[in-house]
Design an enzyme around this catalytic site. Sequence first.
Site, PDB file in Angstrom:
ATOM      1  CG  HIS A  82      -1.717   1.214   1.410  1.00  0.00           C
ATOM      2  ND1 HIS A  82      -1.408   2.162   2.370  1.00  0.00           N
ATOM      3  CD2 HIS A  82      -2.805   1.692   0.763  1.00  0.00           C
ATOM      4  CE1 HIS A  82      -2.269   3.153   2.306  1.00  0.00           C
ATOM      5  NE2 HIS A  82      -3.124   2.895   1.336  1.00  0.00           N
ATOM      6  CD  GLU A 136      -2.663   2.493  -3.686  1.00  0.00           C
ATOM      7  OE1 GLU A 136      -3.233   3.606  -3.680  1.00  0.00           O
ATOM      8  OE2 GLU A 136      -3.003   1.550  -2.941  1.00  0.00           O
ATOM      9  CG  HIS A 137      -0.283   6.100  -0.619  1.00  0.00           C
ATOM     10  ND1 HIS A 137      -0.838   7.205  -0.012  1.00  0.00           N
ATOM     11  CD2 HIS A 137      -1.208   5.112  -0.497  1.00  0.00           C
ATOM     12  CE1 HIS A 137      -2.032   6.904   0.465  1.00  0.00           C
ATOM     13  NE2 HIS A 137      -2.278   5.633   0.190  1.00  0.00           N
ATOM     14  CD  GLU A 152       1.666   9.957  -0.085  1.00  0.00           C
ATOM     15  OE1 GLU A 152       0.454   9.649  -0.185  1.00  0.00           O
ATOM     16  OE2 GLU A 152       2.088  11.099  -0.334  1.00  0.00           O
ATOM     17  CD  GLU A 189      -5.155   5.200   3.300  1.00  0.00           C
ATOM     18  OE1 GLU A 189      -5.868   4.435   2.621  1.00  0.00           O
ATOM     19  OE2 GLU A 189      -4.008   5.561   2.948  1.00  0.00           O
TER      20      GLU A 189
END
Length: 420
Positions: A47, A50-51, A120, A127
């Site tokens: 994940h 992906e960011h 990030e 998140e």
Amino acid sequence: MTVQLHRLGNGLRVVTEYMPGLRSASIGVWVAAGGRHERIEQNGIAHFLEHMAFKGTKKRSALDIAEAIEDVGGYINAYTSREMTAYYARVLQEDVMLALDVLSDIVLNPVFDRSEIEVERGVILQEIGQAYDTPDDIVFDWLQEAAYPDQPMGRTILGESARVQGFDQADLFGFVGERYGPGQLIIAAAGAVDHDQIVKAVEAQFGHLAPVEFAAPQPARFVGGERLEDKQLEQVHFAMALEGPGYASPDFYAAQIFATALGGGMSSRLFQEVREKRGLCYSIFAQAASYADSGMTTIYAGTSAEELPALVALTGDELRKAASEITTQEVERARVQMKAGLLMGLESASSRAERLARLLAIWDRVPSLEETVAELEAVSREDVLRFGAGMVQRAPAALALYGPNNGAPMLDEMRARLAA
């Protein structure tokens, strides 16, 4: 509509479906690198990667990536699941090659700038925090953990905060090296697309990649268990699961029909008995989820602390009764709901591209829509009853609660109801 498949010499697969009448297309890169492919020290890295793919490449900044697609009116996004990471874009017909160039750039040429990693990291930690503040989301992570304890399949896709805080540039490049080989990549496109043009571009952009030796993921083993999180919320969020079939199982469609009849709509057993007749909740549903080698039939509801025992008891009773009493009419209604949902969804180029990639990943081919509908039509009431009875009668089960529940165990009560 025509599905065409091409395999590069290095193992990468390209699949397209031309949809007459469309002036736009959806195109994406699907990678067999999701949460279940991570070692425990890597949990959350797929994940995170992906960011980071959108944070800059050797020839584009993060802003350049966004502007390249949005300047032509398109959109670009990505997601990470337990078995896949996808990077995709939707653009007009004349911009398909641009979208493919951007997507190939972010997959093949990320720089993973250290300063951007820190930025990030903060976004992902936010998140994770947001997930904890969304009870009807986080309860499914806990249910997954209870169903598949101490396994990659049971770990959260986002990763734990402490582990995410430790990822660095070497971790990201390491995961790419392990999991982003051409044999793990699928380029899928649907809509106003030219198959030969896309294949030629993919050959130019990806054809140089050397095959990568990769370890098969740890087999998923549904164990079951209970996760209780007591918190002062307005509702208790209840989620339970029984083991279901994987994609390749002959019971795949029977499981889908059973779950739809049980809790797939307003006419379903759970909605009618639990909400309409008893008023025990506002939201309740059942669904069947499948993976390559396992699956889950899941039930979710939100209710008050006072009504929780009654909801658990009634849900168990309805699940047990459905396994022996589902009627021909219920099976037919569920079948039609599923068929309509499938056909309506495929009116979208994005849904078509997703379907191409998903089926190719599962079967290494794309079954025709007619073949899929025929498989669905072939399921009989007896098939559904046999599947339902076998699922209910065999342990294990998993259960997760989040909200004011006082830590009171509920799994034994549910098992007693199913065995009654």
